[in-house]
Design a protein around this motif. Structure first.
Motif, mmCIF file in Angstrom:
data_model
loop_
_atom_site.group_PDB
_atom_site.id
_atom_site.type_symbol
_atom_site.label_atom_id
_atom_site.label_comp_id
_atom_site.label_asym_id
_atom_site.label_seq_id
_atom_site.Cartn_x
_atom_site.Cartn_y
_atom_site.Cartn_z
ATOM 1 N N ALA A 27 0.921 -1.323 -0.043
ATOM 2 C CA ALA A 27 -0.127 0.129 -0.208
ATOM 3 C C ALA A 27 0.848 1.329 -0.102
ATOM 4 O O ALA A 27 0.524 2.136 -0.842
ATOM 5 N N MET A 28 1.960 1.238 0.790
ATOM 6 C CA MET A 28 2.857 2.385 0.966
ATOM 7 C C MET A 28 3.334 2.751 -0.506
ATOM 8 O O MET A 28 3.693 3.747 -1.136
ATOM 9 N N ALA A 29 3.892 1.495 -1.214
ATOM 10 C CA ALA A 29 4.244 1.744 -2.546
ATOM 11 C C ALA A 29 3.350 2.304 -3.500
ATOM 12 O O ALA A 29 3.689 3.266 -4.136
ATOM 13 N N LEU A 30 2.023 2.062 -3.279
ATOM 14 C CA LEU A 30 0.949 2.509 -4.477
ATOM 15 C C LEU A 30 0.735 3.777 -4.085
ATOM 16 O O LEU A 30 0.737 4.673 -4.896
ATOM 17 N N GLY A 54 1.153 7.458 -6.388
ATOM 18 C CA GLY A 54 0.055 8.453 -6.602
ATOM 19 C C GLY A 54 -1.270 7.781 -6.788
ATOM 20 O O GLY A 54 -2.233 8.473 -7.048
ATOM 21 N N THR A 55 -1.240 6.412 -6.585
ATOM 22 C CA THR A 55 -2.551 5.588 -6.450
ATOM 23 C C THR A 55 -3.662 6.082 -5.533
ATOM 24 O O THR A 55 -3.166 6.544 -4.364
ATOM 25 N N PRO A 56 -4.893 6.585 -5.957
ATOM 26 C CA PRO A 56 -5.747 7.115 -4.969
ATOM 27 C C PRO A 56 -5.926 6.042 -3.938
ATOM 28 O O PRO A 56 -5.769 4.877 -3.897
ATOM 29 N N VAL A 57 -6.303 6.572 -2.674
ATOM 30 C CA VAL A 57 -6.635 5.933 -1.419
ATOM 31 C C VAL A 57 -7.320 4.720 -1.544
ATOM 32 O O VAL A 57 -6.995 3.554 -1.234
ATOM 33 N N ALA A 58 -8.615 5.119 -2.142
ATOM 34 C CA ALA A 58 -9.658 3.962 -1.992
ATOM 35 C C ALA A 58 -9.273 2.816 -3.118
ATOM 36 O O ALA A 58 -9.487 1.557 -2.921
ATOM 37 N N ASP A 59 -8.372 3.147 -4.332
ATOM 38 C CA ASP A 59 -7.836 2.071 -5.147
ATOM 39 C C ASP A 59 -6.870 1.460 -4.502
ATOM 40 O O ASP A 59 -6.582 -0.141 -4.853
ATOM 41 N N THR A 60 -6.023 2.152 -3.647
ATOM 42 C CA THR A 60 -4.942 1.412 -2.858
ATOM 43 C C THR A 60 -5.711 0.285 -1.975
ATOM 44 O O THR A 60 -5.177 -0.851 -2.005
ATOM 45 N N ALA A 61 -6.587 0.525 -1.150
ATOM 46 C CA ALA A 61 -7.398 -0.213 -0.312
ATOM 47 C C ALA A 61 -7.960 -1.445 -1.059
ATOM 48 O O ALA A 61 -7.566 -2.501 -0.443
ATOM 49 N N ALA A 62 -8.382 -1.313 -2.349
ATOM 50 C CA ALA A 62 -8.869 -2.399 -2.963
ATOM 51 C C ALA A 62 -7.839 -3.195 -3.487
ATOM 52 O O ALA A 62 -7.979 -4.541 -3.595
ATOM 53 N N GLU A 63 -6.755 -2.662 -3.845
ATOM 54 C CA GLU A 63 -5.679 -3.508 -4.664
ATOM 55 C C GLU A 63 -5.000 -4.505 -3.359
ATOM 56 O O GLU A 63 -4.787 -5.472 -3.781
ATOM 57 N N LEU A 104 -3.812 0.689 9.758
ATOM 58 C CA LEU A 104 -2.739 -0.039 9.312
ATOM 59 C C LEU A 104 -1.548 1.013 9.079
ATOM 60 O O LEU A 104 -0.382 0.928 9.727
ATOM 61 N N VAL A 105 -1.992 1.660 8.046
ATOM 62 C CA VAL A 105 -0.893 3.033 7.766
ATOM 63 C C VAL A 105 -0.546 3.688 8.863
ATOM 64 O O VAL A 105 0.536 3.953 9.312
ATOM 65 N N ALA A 130 -1.830 9.304 8.359
ATOM 66 C CA ALA A 130 -2.774 8.740 7.484
ATOM 67 C C ALA A 130 -2.350 8.667 5.924
ATOM 68 O O ALA A 130 -1.504 9.208 5.637
ATOM 69 N N PRO A 131 -3.048 7.686 5.297
ATOM 70 C CA PRO A 131 -2.607 7.420 4.043
ATOM 71 C C PRO A 131 -2.673 8.729 2.877
ATOM 72 O O PRO A 131 -1.800 8.946 2.451
ATOM 73 N N LYS A 132 -3.362 9.385 3.114
ATOM 74 C CA LYS A 132 -3.540 10.640 2.373
ATOM 75 C C LYS A 132 -2.355 11.698 2.578
ATOM 76 O O LYS A 132 -1.708 12.329 1.758
ATOM 77 N N VAL A 133 -1.994 11.714 3.985
ATOM 78 C CA VAL A 133 -0.900 12.453 4.361
ATOM 79 C C VAL A 133 0.488 11.763 3.813
ATOM 80 O O VAL A 133 1.200 12.543 3.502
ATOM 81 N N TYR A 134 0.455 10.447 3.794
ATOM 82 C CA TYR A 134 1.802 10.051 3.424
ATOM 83 C C TYR A 134 1.684 10.215 2.080
ATOM 84 O O TYR A 134 2.855 10.589 1.577
ATOM 85 N N GLN A 135 0.614 10.080 1.335
ATOM 86 C CA GLN A 135 0.998 10.419 -0.250
ATOM 87 C C GLN A 135 1.263 11.656 -0.443
ATOM 88 O O GLN A 135 1.734 12.182 -1.316
#
Length: 271
Positions: A160-163, A167-176, A187-188, A195-200
């Protein structure tokens, strides 16, 4: 930049021995990124605070900062010598025995995080050549790797961190990776402290910072070009992010960090 031992490559993104002379005392801007910063000064303790928050100032022979969303102010005299490392989030577990989340938004001295490094600054100060210092540091890092032997982030979190970094959207990352968005966020946060969006956001800003720095070192800087290459909607978007995360505008950052380089924006380019 020194070569990193293959066993340390997943954990140490860069290792730089520096010897820098300045015109006078001043402040270097420590930029937010997806890396943890570890500095080992040689000549005098390193004084660091969060920008615009002098009450947070710390001074020591080893400075550690976790992921953060505001600039650090690194105070310097007329000369600085030392070694600076950028660690991946996995490096915090592997080398210090703690998740990156334990240091998020923190300025600390490493012996408070991992006492196993307590003698390292003294030992580095006793070495008289860069080769001897780097060999000593490499040995200490390899020993820490054996000492901790703790598992890194769970594979799906690492994926997930790599995605997110790409720049993969958070929702798409979760699904992946097979999680709900809420579960992924938990988890992130547990691993990174953000949060995932902050990391992105930090990943995108880190890319812009690297491009701006490269441009400053190789020629004039176009803020608009950096914004376009880094995935920002436009130059104004990058300027807002830079002000929030670095505490100044992109052009001001270039003037402060690279006083002999001219940064341009569209208004300047128009004449």
């Amino acid at each position: 930049m020194a070569t990193v031992h293959p066993a340390l490559a997943p954990y140490v993104r860069s290792l730089v021995a520096y010897d820098v002379a300045f015109d006078g005392s001043g402040i270097h801007i420590g930029m937010p990124s997806t890396e943890l910063t570890w500095v080992l000064p040689l000549d005098e303790p390193l004084a660091v605070s969060w920008d615009a928050a002098p009450e947070t100032r710390t001074s020591g022979w080893t400075s550690v900062s976790g992921l953060h969303t505001r600039a650090a102010a690194v105070h310097h005299g007329v000369r600085q010598r030392g070694i600076q490392l950028a660690l991946t989030p996995a490096g915090a577990r592997a080398l210090w025995g703690v998740p990156a989340a334990a240091l998020a938004g923190q300025l600390a001295e490493l012996p408070d995080v991992d006492p196993g490094f307590g003698d390292l600054p003294t030992q580095l100060g006793e070495r008289t050549t860069w080769r001897a210092r780097l060999d000593l540091l490499e040995g200490a890092l390899l020993q820490a790797l054996r000492r901790h032997e703790r598992p890194g982030p769970r594979p799906e979190v690492a994926r997930a961190m790599a995605l997110l970094t790409r720049g993969t959207p958070v929702a798409d990352t979760a699904a992946e990776v097979g999680y709900s968005r809420r579960r992924l966020s938990t988890l992130v946060r547990d691993e990174l402290g953000v949060a995932p969006k902050v990391y992105q956001r930090l990943a995108r800003f880190g890319g812009a910072h690297a491009r701006m720095r490269h441009a400053a070192l190789t020629g004039g800087v176009s803020v608009a070009a950096v914004a376009a290459a880094s995935g920002y909607a436009d130059q104004a978007h990058l300027a807002r992010e830079w002000a929030e995360l670095a505490g100044c505008s992109p052009t001001e950052w270039v003037r402060r960090e690279f006083p002999n380089v001219q940064a341009t924006d569209r208004r300047a380019e128009r004449g």
